[in-house]
Design a protein around this motif. Structure first.
Motif, PDB file in Angstrom:
ATOM      1  N   TYR A 127      -2.167  -0.745  -2.948  1.00 51.02           N
ATOM      2  CA  TYR A 127      -3.346  -0.521  -2.342  1.00 51.02           C
ATOM      3  C   TYR A 127      -3.408   0.934  -1.946  1.00 51.02           C
ATOM      4  O   TYR A 127      -2.507   1.619  -1.366  1.00 51.02           O
ATOM      5  CB  TYR A 127      -3.806  -0.962  -0.995  1.00 51.02           C
ATOM      6  CG  TYR A 127      -3.920  -2.630  -1.439  1.00 51.02           C
ATOM      7  CD1 TYR A 127      -2.842  -3.593  -1.465  1.00 51.02           C
ATOM      8  CD2 TYR A 127      -5.055  -3.276  -1.795  1.00 51.02           C
ATOM      9  CE1 TYR A 127      -2.881  -4.891  -1.596  1.00 51.02           C
ATOM     10  CE2 TYR A 127      -5.242  -4.623  -2.057  1.00 51.02           C
ATOM     11  CZ  TYR A 127      -4.206  -5.485  -2.010  1.00 51.02           C
ATOM     12  OH  TYR A 127      -4.187  -6.817  -2.197  1.00 51.02           O
ATOM     13  N   LYS A 128      -4.465   1.646  -2.376  1.00 49.48           N
ATOM     14  CA  LYS A 128      -4.532   3.115  -2.219  1.00 49.48           C
ATOM     15  C   LYS A 128      -5.168   3.298  -0.661  1.00 49.48           C
ATOM     16  O   LYS A 128      -5.044   4.587  -0.245  1.00 49.48           O
ATOM     17  CB  LYS A 128      -5.294   3.899  -3.149  1.00 49.48           C
ATOM     18  CG  LYS A 128      -4.912   3.731  -4.438  1.00 49.48           C
ATOM     19  CD  LYS A 128      -5.636   4.772  -5.424  1.00 49.48           C
ATOM     20  CE  LYS A 128      -5.013   4.770  -6.872  1.00 49.48           C
ATOM     21  NZ  LYS A 128      -5.730   5.630  -7.875  1.00 49.48           N
ATOM     22  N   GLY A 129      -5.864   2.457  -0.175  1.00 49.12           N
ATOM     23  CA  GLY A 129      -6.461   2.647   1.056  1.00 49.12           C
ATOM     24  C   GLY A 129      -6.125   1.734   2.216  1.00 49.12           C
ATOM     25  O   GLY A 129      -5.773   0.690   2.135  1.00 49.12           O
ATOM     26  N   LYS A 163      -6.326  -3.367   4.060  1.00 48.43           N
ATOM     27  CA  LYS A 163      -6.041  -2.463   3.042  1.00 48.43           C
ATOM     28  C   LYS A 163      -7.045  -2.890   1.620  1.00 48.43           C
ATOM     29  O   LYS A 163      -7.481  -3.834   1.772  1.00 48.43           O
ATOM     30  CB  LYS A 163      -4.695  -2.799   2.272  1.00 48.43           C
ATOM     31  CG  LYS A 163      -3.387  -2.730   3.471  1.00 48.43           C
ATOM     32  CD  LYS A 163      -2.327  -3.465   2.988  1.00 48.43           C
ATOM     33  CE  LYS A 163      -1.205  -3.380   4.150  1.00 48.43           C
ATOM     34  NZ  LYS A 163       0.320  -4.054   3.802  1.00 48.43           N
ATOM     35  N   ILE A 212      -9.541   5.870   8.495  1.00 44.74           N
ATOM     36  CA  ILE A 212      -9.553   5.628   7.002  1.00 44.74           C
ATOM     37  C   ILE A 212      -8.676   6.403   6.636  1.00 44.74           C
ATOM     38  O   ILE A 212      -8.771   7.838   6.528  1.00 44.74           O
ATOM     39  CB  ILE A 212     -10.758   5.967   6.316  1.00 44.74           C
ATOM     40  CG1 ILE A 212     -12.023   5.118   7.015  1.00 44.74           C
ATOM     41  CG2 ILE A 212     -10.709   5.669   4.914  1.00 44.74           C
ATOM     42  CD1 ILE A 212     -13.255   5.476   6.261  1.00 44.74           C
ATOM     43  N   GLU A 213      -7.607   5.658   5.870  1.00 45.49           N
ATOM     44  CA  GLU A 213      -6.190   6.264   5.206  1.00 45.49           C
ATOM     45  C   GLU A 213      -6.527   6.082   3.642  1.00 45.49           C
ATOM     46  O   GLU A 213      -6.981   5.067   3.451  1.00 45.49           O
ATOM     47  CB  GLU A 213      -4.882   5.611   5.805  1.00 45.49           C
ATOM     48  CG  GLU A 213      -4.745   5.868   7.227  1.00 45.49           C
ATOM     49  CD  GLU A 213      -3.292   5.134   7.627  1.00 45.49           C
ATOM     50  OE1 GLU A 213      -2.224   4.954   6.399  1.00 45.49           O
ATOM     51  OE2 GLU A 213      -3.171   4.848   8.559  1.00 45.49           O
ATOM     52  N   TYR A 214      -6.310   7.309   2.955  1.00 47.23           N
ATOM     53  CA  TYR A 214      -6.514   7.042   1.364  1.00 47.23           C
ATOM     54  C   TYR A 214      -5.895   7.982   0.579  1.00 47.23           C
ATOM     55  O   TYR A 214      -5.494   9.051   1.184  1.00 47.23           O
ATOM     56  CB  TYR A 214      -7.949   7.319   1.248  1.00 47.23           C
ATOM     57  CG  TYR A 214      -8.370   6.824  -0.151  1.00 47.23           C
ATOM     58  CD1 TYR A 214      -8.830   5.334  -0.324  1.00 47.23           C
ATOM     59  CD2 TYR A 214      -8.690   7.617  -1.140  1.00 47.23           C
ATOM     60  CE1 TYR A 214      -9.138   4.869  -1.682  1.00 47.23           C
ATOM     61  CE2 TYR A 214      -8.847   7.063  -2.503  1.00 47.23           C
ATOM     62  CZ  TYR A 214      -9.154   5.906  -2.787  1.00 47.23           C
ATOM     63  OH  TYR A 214      -9.511   5.322  -3.985  1.00 47.23           O
ATOM     64  N   GLN A 215      -5.094   7.432  -0.422  1.00 42.68           N
ATOM     65  CA  GLN A 215      -4.224   8.282  -1.148  1.00 42.68           C
ATOM     66  C   GLN A 215      -5.365   8.635  -2.338  1.00 42.68           C
ATOM     67  O   GLN A 215      -5.404   8.024  -3.185  1.00 42.68           O
ATOM     68  CB  GLN A 215      -3.186   7.149  -1.855  1.00 42.68           C
ATOM     69  CG  GLN A 215      -2.287   8.121  -2.765  1.00 42.68           C
ATOM     70  CD  GLN A 215      -1.293   7.231  -3.267  1.00 42.68           C
ATOM     71  OE1 GLN A 215      -0.972   5.812  -2.970  1.00 42.68           O
ATOM     72  NE2 GLN A 215      -0.235   7.648  -3.939  1.00 42.68           N
ATOM     73  N   THR A 235       0.754  -1.387  -0.003  1.00 41.33           N
ATOM     74  CA  THR A 235      -0.047   0.049   0.013  1.00 41.33           C
ATOM     75  C   THR A 235       0.937   1.285  -0.038  1.00 41.33           C
ATOM     76  O   THR A 235       1.786   1.357   0.819  1.00 41.33           O
ATOM     77  CB  THR A 235      -0.891   0.156   1.195  1.00 41.33           C
ATOM     78  OG1 THR A 235      -1.644   1.142   0.994  1.00 41.33           O
ATOM     79  CG2 THR A 235      -0.483  -0.117   2.466  1.00 41.33           C
ATOM     80  N   ALA A 237      -8.820  -0.755  -2.195  1.00 41.79           N
ATOM     81  CA  ALA A 237      -8.782   0.063  -3.363  1.00 41.79           C
ATOM     82  C   ALA A 237      -7.414  -0.650  -3.869  1.00 41.79           C
ATOM     83  O   ALA A 237      -6.353   0.374  -4.171  1.00 41.79           O
ATOM     84  CB  ALA A 237      -8.729   1.446  -2.901  1.00 41.79           C
TER      85      ALA A 237
END
Length: 917
Positions: free
Chosen positions: A509-511, A501, A589-592, A105, A503
């Motif tokens: 993974y972006k999230g 993880k 929630i972590e997201y790129q 990720t 997305a």
């Protein structure tokens, strides 16, 4: 002379260690280019071996010949190379190991894989750079360079943090003890003092440290009782080769060593474990210790033993242990001291005016720490930590002068107190990679605190000019007394978090979704008993240097003085009990959002229950009070990577601030300068926080950052002087609002580094912070909100309707310059000059027309020399508080500014030697 000594030392070291045989040296990096610490360097299958240092560097002196070099690190593919080494040849091998399981990720770039050191300055800056959330770290290597020996001194080296003189209170961005929190390895730890919410960080030796993480910005992983900052102590875990280290220290305070009258309370032993027992009797005078002080030497000392090792377990596992035990003691005294209390708006002293005020103090710290770690494989790990700290402070205070109603013609006052705090912290932590997309981390802990004040005593005599004698002061039965206080606290804590993880995009993974739980359950029992000693009859002449000559078993049996307790002749102690449980659930929630834009949204809910019961002299019938509430706490962290070396960050959150047990119990505590009691109507504050930060990392180990921050607090809690004839101090929500805003600037820069295997390096570091604070002070609010069931209320009469926060300095400055010289076979010389400054700050809010009592700002200067002659032997020299400024408090009345406290602490010098096998 000193300059000549150090030049000679350098020359000798260069001569002894400047010549080497052939060798292999180099650097081992992980797949991200960061130095790997404690990687195995094996020659010919392990016949010769070493480990990389904190920056991933290594070297092995060898004879000429053909060798097979193997570099191995847990979780990485081995590096193997055959090398032909000629006589006198030095060959450099730089390798970058590939992880066996590359993280997938993008967000996990904030997590450094493998065993990258978190003790070195460069590694910690890399972690700070890659983290999605705002954080600051200070590692053991930086602390050693700055001559720091305890955690309290460590955190004051971080921008925006200061420590209140004479107490354990840490201020973060102008916010004091109640607004901050303390954890160890992510688990909360209890306070060792009923006066404070947070544990005294000075009791933690840096021997147990890997690094300290300071979060000034809230995220949902922590409990929500947070507004200023959270100090997270990350303890040491051994991962290198086995060692055994011995250390000895000698230290001296310039005031204490030069004072021929240095004296302490009698009956306390050198180690700081001994304590007198409460006799619990009014039929006989059965106290173990005398009242007469004893003369003492004033040369401090210390010793330490540290060991650790690592073993392979099976094909994939590793087991390690780290153990340290130490004892330190220190003597200090005040010089040129005076004390005034109860100064009114007209500048008249209505309490004490001690023109000669002396303090003699002896402190001890005994620490034992054990870490056990078992890495079963690359996916499973268990760790156990056990920390036992016994700290003690023996303080003898003496003053002479005017004491209203008790010594109107002048008198002598002495108070001796011994405080022993025993803290035992136990933690079990687990890390589990359940799959490529899912991780589980958990931790449980059990902590106990025993805080005792055994046999505090106070003696007072007053001058009678008509008799031309000192007599025992007797206008109040408590002027001469002995006091016993005990606190016992048990606490269970736990954390649970699972990462998933999502997305998936281009093999990454972006999230990442993290859900978790935090729990904290603690119980406190506090008891106090005071024995008041009052002469019978008229004037009783006294020799102040021999109070045992009157207060003794024979005179008590003869009926020459009475002995009573808080409530007369009852032996029932005053007490309060406290129970508190906090259960919190969170989801982050972590997201790129884009290749350079990252976000973390946190949602947290906490249920808080706090019950306090008491039976005291203020409420002999006893009562209890319960507080229950649910807190919803959202948070947001944003990070934008401007380029590979620059980040722009923003964070905002909602938190709360709980009142403490003591602040809600009707219990009265009498100190030398004030009398304090709690009030059951005090309730939680609500806090809103925001940060904006720009940071740039020019080169390895360098940083430049600018931060703007702001906080808004609803219903802030304050300690204030109650409007009454006694001028006692209590707690209340003193206004509807308060706010803090300001900025921070930090610079770390290498000025010069020579291009050689063993370089000479000059570095500088500085941080500057500004904080503007303001709050409403509302007399009507205090009156309306403090009504008890029996109709009692508190009255406030604040001098100002708005004012700054207590303990908040507008300006804080830290600066240091260091010189480092490495020698060929592992030795080095390191010299650091460090400066610290804080501007004026409020000690107590003004009431009844009196101005604020302000602690005067001052600067301190320290000089530290650390030298390691070779891999085994080292010497350290520290000279602290070289400017020896006067610590002063003054009261800012409208008509004039009056100095109410003044003293000098003296300069502190220490010399230590250590040898590692």
């Amino acid at each position: 002379m000193k300059q000549g000594f150090f030049i000679a030392l350098l020359c000798l070291s260069s001569f002894l260690w400047g010549q080497t045989s052939a060798k292999i040296y180099g650097t081992v990096n992980d797949s991200n280019g960061f130095g790997l610490s404690n990687a195995d360097i094996l020659i010919n299958g392990g016949a010769i071996n070493t480990f990389t240092d904190d920056d991933g560097k290594f070297e092995i002196p060898l004879e000429a010949g053909m060798y097979e070099l193997i570099i191995a690190a847990y979780g990485y593919q081995d590096f193997v190379q055959n090398i032909q080494l000629k006589e006198g040849e030095n060959i450099e091998i730089n390798s970058q190991l590939k992880s066996l399981e590359e993280e997938t990720t993008q967000l996990s770039e904030a997590v450094i894989v493998g065993q990258v050191s978190k003790e070195g300055e460069a590694s910690l800056l890399n972690i700070q750079k890659n983290s999605v959330t705002i954080q600051e770290n200070i590692g053991i290597k930086e602390l050693e360079r700055k001559g720091v020996s305890d955690v309290a001194s460590a955190v004051t080296k971080v921008s925006g943090i200061s420590k209140q003189e004479g107490s354990s209170v840490i201020y973060v961005r102008g916010l004091g003890d109640r607004y901050n929190s303390t954890t160890m390895n992510g688990l909360p730890i209890p306070s060792n003092d009923p006066e404070y919410k947070n544990i005294d960080l000075s009791i933690f030796s840096t021997d147990i440290l890997s690094y300290v993480n300071i979060d000034k910005v809230y995220n949902g992983n922590y409990f929500g009782d947070f507004a200023g900052g959270n100090v997270n102590i990350m303890t040491k875990q051994h991962s290198g080769k086995g060692f055994f280290k011995l250390g000895m220290t000698s230290r001296v305070n310039s005031n204490a060593i030069s004072d021929k009258n240095f004296q302490l309370q009698s009956g306390i032993n050198w180690l700081g474990f001994d304590k007198a027992k409460n006799p619990k009797s009014l039929t006989q005078y059965g106290f173990e210790n005398g009242l007469n002080p004893k003369k003492s030497g004033a040369l401090g000392s210390g010793f330490s033993i540290t060991t650790g090792d690592r073993f392979n377990v099976g094909e994939k596992g590793k087991f390690s242990f780290y153990l340290t035990a130490s004892h330190d003691n220190d003597f200090t005294s005040y010089e040129d001291g005076f004390l005034k209390s109860g100064v009114n708006a007209q500048g008249v002293v209505q309490g004490k005016d001690l023109t000669d005020y002396q303090v003699y103090q002896y402190s001890t710290n005994t620490t034992g720490f054990l870490n056990l770690s078992h890495q079963f494989n690359s996916k499973q790990k268990l760790s156990f930590n056990s920390l036992l700290v016994n700290s003690s402070t023996q303080k003898l205070e003496e003053g002479s002068g005017y004491m209203r109603d008790n010594a109107n013609e002048g008198g002598l006052l002495r108070r001796g107190s011994f405080v022993q705090n025993l803290v035992w912290i136990n933690q079990l932590l687990g890390e589990h990679a359940l799959s490529d997309r899912m991780n589980l981390n958990w931790a449980v802990g059990y902590n106990t605190v025993q805080s005792d004040m055994p046999d505090r005593f106070q003696n007072m005599v007053e001058w009678k000019s008509a008799q031309n004698q000192y007599v025992i002061a007797n206008s109040s039965v408590s002027l001469n007394h002995r006091y016993f206080q005990t606190l016992n606290e048990d606490e269970f804590v736990g954390n649970l978090a699972m990462d998933w993880k999502f997305a998936e995009s281009d093999d990454s993974y972006k999230g990442k979704l993290t859900i978790g739980y935090n729990g904290r359950i603690k119980n406190r029992d506090f008891e106090a008993m005071q024995y008041n000693l009052s002469p019978v009859g008229g004037l009783v002449y006294a020799d102040f240097q021999n109070m045992d000559g009157f207060f003794n078993p024979q005179n008590y049996v003869a009926g020459l003085f009475n002995m009573t307790t808080f409530s007369g002749k009852s032996l029932d102690p005053q007490f309060y009990t406290g129970e508190q449980s906090i259960h919190g659930g969170f989801a982050n929630i972590e997201y790129q959002l884009s290749p350079k834009f990252f976000a973390v949204l946190g949602l947290r809910g906490e249920f808080v229950q706090q019950t306090v019961a008491w039976n005291t002299s203020l409420d002999p019938m006893g009562d209890e009070n319960e507080m229950e509430e649910f807190q919803f706490l959202p948070s947001l962290n944003l990070k934008y990577e401007i380029n590979s070396k620059q980040n722009l960050r923003f964070a905002t959150s909602k938190t709360y601030t709980l009142p403490q047990f003591k602040e809600r119990a009707l219990f009265m505590y009498e100190d030398l300068g004030e009398t304090v009691y709690g009030w059951p109507t005090t309730y939680a504050s609500t806090d809103y926080n925001a940060d904006l930060k720009w940071e740039i990392f020019p080169n390895t180990g360098e940083v430049f950052s600018v931060t703007a921050f702001g906080k808004y607090i609803e219903n802030p809690i304050n300690k204030f002087t109650v409007a009454s004839s006694t001028n006692d101090v209590s707690y209340a929500n003193t206004g509807d609002w308060g706010y803090v805003f300001g900025g921070e600037l930090e610079i770390r820069k290498s000025l010069f580094k020579s291009a050689s295997i063993n370089p000479v390096q000059f570095t500088v570091g500085a941080n500057l912070s500004y904080a503007h604070t303001n709050q409403e002070l509302n007399n009507e609010k205090v009156f309306e909100e403090t009504k008890l069931s029996n109709g009692s209320r508190m009255n406030a009469n604040f001098t100002n309707s708005e004012d700054q926060f207590q303990g908040a300095s507008e300006w804080l400055v830290n600066a240091d310059v260091s010189f480092v010289k490495d020698w060929e076979r592992g030795g080095n010389l390191m010299m650091t000059l460090a400066y610290n400054y804080f501007s004026d700050r409020i000690y107590a809010l003004g009431t009844d027309g009196r101005g604020n009592i302000v602690e005067k700002g001052l600067g301190t200067l320290d000089f530290i020399i650390r030298t390691k002659l070779n891999q085994n032997l080292g010497f350290n020299l520290q000279a602290k508080n070289l400017l020896n400024p006067s610590y002063e408090r003054f009261q800012e009345n409208n008509s004039e500014t009056i100095s109410v406290l003044n003293y000098k602490r003296g300069m502190n010098f220490s010399f230590s030697i250590n040898y590692q096998f």
